[in-house]
Design an enzyme around this catalytic site. Structure first.
Site, PDB file in Angstrom:
ATOM      1  CB  THR A 106     -52.499  51.673 -68.706  1.00 15.33           C
ATOM      2  OG1 THR A 106     -52.431  51.713 -67.259  1.00 15.33           O
ATOM      3  CG2 THR A 106     -51.812  52.891 -69.274  1.00 15.33           C
TER       4      THR A 106
ATOM      5  CG  ASN B  38     -66.730  32.144 -59.052  1.00 12.97           C
ATOM      6  OD1 ASN B  38     -65.995  33.122 -58.945  1.00 12.97           O
ATOM      7  ND2 ASN B  38     -66.589  31.052 -58.329  1.00 12.97           N
TER       8      ASN B  38
ATOM      9  CG  HIS C 200     -59.629  45.446 -59.446  1.00  9.37           C
ATOM     10  ND1 HIS C 200     -60.678  45.755 -58.608  1.00  9.37           N
ATOM     11  CD2 HIS C 200     -59.679  44.094 -59.605  1.00  9.37           C
ATOM     12  CE1 HIS C 200     -61.319  44.641 -58.262  1.00  9.37           C
ATOM     13  NE2 HIS C 200     -60.735  43.622 -58.851  1.00  9.37           N
ATOM     14  CB  THR C 201     -53.502  47.864 -62.688  1.00  6.47           C
ATOM     15  OG1 THR C 201     -52.883  48.649 -63.692  1.00  6.47           O
ATOM     16  CG2 THR C 201     -52.791  46.520 -62.647  1.00  6.47           C
TER      17      THR C 201
ATOM     18  CG  ASP D   8     -55.825  51.493 -65.184  1.00  9.11           C
ATOM     19  OD1 ASP D   8     -56.144  52.697 -65.278  1.00  9.11           O
ATOM     20  OD2 ASP D   8     -54.646  51.099 -65.319  1.00  9.11           O
TER      21      ASP D   8
ATOM     22  CG  HIS E 141     -62.806  34.586 -57.930  1.00  4.34           C
ATOM     23  ND1 HIS E 141     -64.072  34.832 -58.390  1.00  4.34           N
ATOM     24  CD2 HIS E 141     -62.317  35.791 -57.546  1.00  4.34           C
ATOM     25  CE1 HIS E 141     -64.344  36.124 -58.306  1.00  4.34           C
ATOM     26  NE2 HIS E 141     -63.298  36.736 -57.801  1.00  4.34           N
TER      27      HIS E 141
ATOM     28  NE  ARG F 158     -63.173  38.544 -60.767  1.00  6.58           N
ATOM     29  CZ  ARG F 158     -64.423  38.328 -61.149  1.00  6.58           C
ATOM     30  NH1 ARG F 158     -64.690  37.890 -62.378  1.00  6.58           N
ATOM     31  NH2 ARG F 158     -65.427  38.546 -60.315  1.00  6.58           N
TER      32      ARG F 158
ATOM     33  CG  ASP G 253     -58.997  23.632 -53.285  1.00  5.01           C
ATOM     34  OD1 ASP G 253     -59.360  24.505 -54.107  1.00  5.01           O
ATOM     35  OD2 ASP G 253     -59.749  23.191 -52.388  1.00  5.01           O
TER      36      ASP G 253
ATOM     37  CB  VAL H  46     -63.371  29.070 -52.563  1.00 10.91           C
ATOM     38  CG1 VAL H  46     -64.501  28.118 -52.222  1.00 10.91           C
ATOM     39  CG2 VAL H  46     -63.934  30.422 -53.015  1.00 10.91           C
TER      40      VAL H  46
ATOM     41  CB  SER I  34     -62.213  23.886 -55.364  1.00 14.46           C
ATOM     42  OG  SER I  34     -61.986  25.214 -54.923  1.00 14.46           O
TER      43      SER I  34
END
Ligand code: HEM
Ligand SMILES: *[C@@H]1O[C@H](CO)[C@@H](O)[C@H](O)[C@H]1NC(C)=O
Ligand SMILES: *[C@@H]1O[C@H](CO)[C@@H](O)[C@H](O)[C@H]1NC(C)=O
Length: 320
Positions: A243, A94, A193-194, A240, A66, A62, A74, A70, A76
């Site tokens: 699993t 965040n 999102h598994t 999920d 994120h 993730r 880079d 943005v 950031s």
């Protein structure tokens, strides 16, 4: 004859120069000479981190998303707030939510020891994301490298560019389009999102107020997520239900069964234009994996700093 053999290469090199200036030049072998052991070093550290805590694989994947959404991939998101810099860590998507910064510190320290001042934090995030997927049983692929690190961050862009879980399908599609990603990329990437967990506050409304959800599934989630806002906001549930620490296609199987945890998850299969893609991935794990890899590479190509732009940070939390 002499003039034509002179002109043709000139034209080609002008074209190459023009394209080279306007397009990112990331390549898997970027550190082949300058840090030949890089991929092994990162992989070993991700393995340790995910063995310590499986959820960390999700958190690290993730972080890359994120970062890239943005102002490009880079690094950031890794910058701490200082008196002179407002970072992205306390932006709405965040705050109290993204995690894994200590693991990135450990990986960066191991990389710095082998090849000081050479490898960007942005590239470490890209490799780490891929290795996290691998550690949780997902596919492996070649990660393009050569990004450099930003010397600024943007809390405003973090607030506005990363889609919230209240998004509807049109909003999701347009947030991805703004990054040069298609609706198909969006659905494939959502397959992340598994793995991983979400806080009650991000799905309370979906399980209590909405009707496009399997009622047995909604009831399963309620004991640990009270209906009153402010109560149990940070209690976790797996994205999920089947699993949660395995990178497979069951996220899409869940969506078809109306068992998406977030409002935004179920939007991908709610009678709209992406239903067929979800259906496909739910029945065809290879199609999901193939499209996920393609979309991860595309996401990793968003607006990188290259050449002499930006810097190679020594400490991922601070501008040099
Ligand atoms: C499609 C739009 C997306 C929305 C609206 C969204 C929203 C969310 C939300 C609300 C959470 C829970 C956060 C919390 O409880 O603090 C979450 C978790 C997560 N997201 Fe997404 N997300 C999206 C796309 C993505 C993409 C593209 C990726 C990666 C490629 C990703 C990877 C993850 C992972 C792995 C977690 C679990 C993290 C953990 O357990 O620490 N998400 N997402
Ligand atoms: C971003 O969102 C946070 C949390 O809602 C808010 O406190 C902050 O002021 C916002 N920052 C900017 C620059 O818009
Ligand atoms: C399923 O997805 C794969 C990969 O994108 C694609 O090649 C195939 O045509 C899709 N199948 C259907 C039935 O949409």
């Amino acid at each position: 004859m002499a003039s034509s053999s002179f002109h043709a290469p000139t034209l080609v090199s002008i074209l190459v120069l023009l394209l080279g200036n306007s397009r990112a030049q990331l390549t898997p072998d970027f550190y082949e000479d300058s840090c030949p052991d890089l991929l092994n070093i990162v992989q070993a550290q991700v393995e340790i981190a995910v063995q310590n805590e499986k959820r960390m694989g999700a958190s690290l994947l993730r972080l890359f998303f994120h970062d890239c959404f943005v102002n490009g991939c880079d690094g950031s998101i890794l910058l701490d707030d200082t008196p002179t810099l407002i970072g992205e860590k306390n932006a709405a998507p965040n705050a109290n939510s993204v995690r894994g910064f200590e693991v990135i510190d450990v990986i960066k320290a191991a990389v710095e020891e082998a090849c000081p001042g050479v490898v960007s934090c942005a590239d470490i995030l890209a490799i780490t994301a891929k290795d996290s997927v691998v550690q949780l049983g997902g596919p492996d692929w070649e990660v393009k490298l050569g990004r450099r690190d930003a010397m600024t961050a943007s809390q405003a862009a973090a607030n506005s560019s990363i889609p919230p879980p209240t998004s509807n399908l049109d909003q999701l599609i347009s947030k991805y389009a703004a990054q040069g990603l298609s609706a198909q990329d969006m659905v494939a990437l959502s397959g992340a999102h598994t793995i991983g967990q979400a806080r009650c506050t991000t799905f309370r409304n979906h399980i209590y107020q909405e009707t496009n959800i399997d009622s047995f599934f909604a009831n399963t989630r309620k004991p640990n997520c009270p209906g009153t806002p402010g109560q149990g906001d940070n209690n976790l549930a797996p994205l999920d239900i089947q699993t949660p620490t395995l990178f497979d296609n069951s996220y899409f199987v869940n969506l078809v069964a109306m068992k998406g945890l977030l409002h935004s998850d179920q939007e991908l299969f709610n009678g709209g234009s992406t239903d067929a893609i979800v259906q496909n991935y739910s029945q065809n794990p290879d199609a999901f994996i193939q499209d996920f890899i393609t979309a991860m590479i595309k996401m990793g190509d968003i607006n990188p700093l290259t050449g002499s732009d930006g810097e190679i940070r020594t400490n991922c939390r601070l501008v040099n």
